[in-house]
Design a protein around this motif. Structure first.
Motif, PDB file in Angstrom:
ATOM      1  N   HIS A 130      42.886  43.833  43.235  1.00 43.27           N
ATOM      2  CA  HIS A 130      42.393  42.687  42.476  1.00 43.27           C
ATOM      3  C   HIS A 130      43.111  42.596  41.133  1.00 43.27           C
ATOM      4  O   HIS A 130      43.289  43.609  40.455  1.00 43.27           O
ATOM      5  CB  HIS A 130      40.897  42.839  42.194  1.00 43.27           C
ATOM      6  CG  HIS A 130      40.045  42.700  43.399  1.00 43.27           C
ATOM      7  ND1 HIS A 130      39.065  41.744  43.499  1.00 43.27           N
ATOM      8  CD2 HIS A 130      40.007  43.386  44.566  1.00 43.27           C
ATOM      9  CE1 HIS A 130      38.457  41.859  44.666  1.00 43.27           C
ATOM     10  NE2 HIS A 130      39.010  42.851  45.330  1.00 43.27           N
ATOM     11  N   THR A 131      43.486  41.382  40.747  1.00 40.45           N
ATOM     12  CA  THR A 131      43.974  41.190  39.389  1.00 40.45           C
ATOM     13  C   THR A 131      42.762  41.189  38.474  1.00 40.45           C
ATOM     14  O   THR A 131      41.686  40.714  38.840  1.00 40.45           O
ATOM     15  CB  THR A 131      44.730  39.856  39.230  1.00 40.45           C
ATOM     16  OG1 THR A 131      43.898  38.786  39.663  1.00 40.45           O
ATOM     17  CG2 THR A 131      46.019  39.843  39.997  1.00 40.45           C
TER      18      THR A 131
ATOM     19  N   PHE B 170      45.491  45.441  37.256  1.00 40.79           N
ATOM     20  CA  PHE B 170      44.977  45.409  38.623  1.00 40.79           C
ATOM     21  C   PHE B 170      43.982  46.542  38.821  1.00 40.79           C
ATOM     22  O   PHE B 170      43.970  47.513  38.063  1.00 40.79           O
ATOM     23  CB  PHE B 170      46.120  45.594  39.640  1.00 40.79           C
ATOM     24  CG  PHE B 170      47.179  44.543  39.563  1.00 40.79           C
ATOM     25  CD1 PHE B 170      47.071  43.383  40.327  1.00 40.79           C
ATOM     26  CD2 PHE B 170      48.277  44.699  38.745  1.00 40.79           C
ATOM     27  CE1 PHE B 170      48.051  42.408  40.261  1.00 40.79           C
ATOM     28  CE2 PHE B 170      49.257  43.728  38.675  1.00 40.79           C
ATOM     29  CZ  PHE B 170      49.147  42.581  39.437  1.00 40.79           C
TER      30      PHE B 170
END
Length: 155
Positions: free
Chosen positions: A137-138, A127
């Motif tokens: 965010h991944t 992440f």
């Protein structure tokens, strides 16, 4: 050909250099992170909730579940995992210790206890905090078929 190669290298350096400031562990651990998507099953709308919590002791817990849109009551689980995380080079690296997932069928109202453990070694996720620490965010592998999930900070 050389111009295309130089342009590609420049673009990659530009993209890699656009990271936000270093990760503040307090921002990561003092908030819950969620992504909520409206989902319809048999023409009935539900929330599909992706949730992740980072603890100050390096532990992480994540759930994916359906809930009633109006009452916010949890209806059933798709998956959950526990693990550990570390912050390295502006990324949050999660090592999954136990992953439980729904197996087959199209049920969406399973209790956590009904999910099956996924066998596998070295399960992990990455992440990154972005947009002034408001989004998690991944980071997906380059050959992934998904764009990943963007979690929003829940204060």
């Amino acid at each position: 050909m050389k111009i295309k190669l130089i342009a590609s290298v420049f673009l990659m350096l530009l993209l890699l250099g656009c990271n936000d400031v270093e990760i503040n562990p307090q921002v990561l651990t003092q908030n819950q992170w969620q992504n909520v998507v409206e989902y319809k099953i048999a023409n009935q709308p539900y929330d599909l909730v992706y949730s992740i919590d980072f603890e100050s002791d390096g532990k992480v817990y994540s759930e994916v579940y359906f809930r009633d849109i109006e009452t916010k009551e949890v209806i059933g689980y798709l998956e959950y995992y526990t693990g550990n995380y570390q912050i390295t080079n502006g990324k949050i690296l999660v090592s999954i210790l136990a992953l439980y997932h729904i197996q087959g069928g199209e049920e969406f109202d399973l209790d956590k206890e009904e999910l099956s453990i996924v066998d596998g070694e070295h399960l992990s996720r990455e992440f990154q905090l972005r947009n002034k620490n408001r989004e998690l965010h991944t980071i997906m592998p380059s050959l992934a078929s998904s764009l990943g999930i963007i979690y929003n900070r829940v204060d």
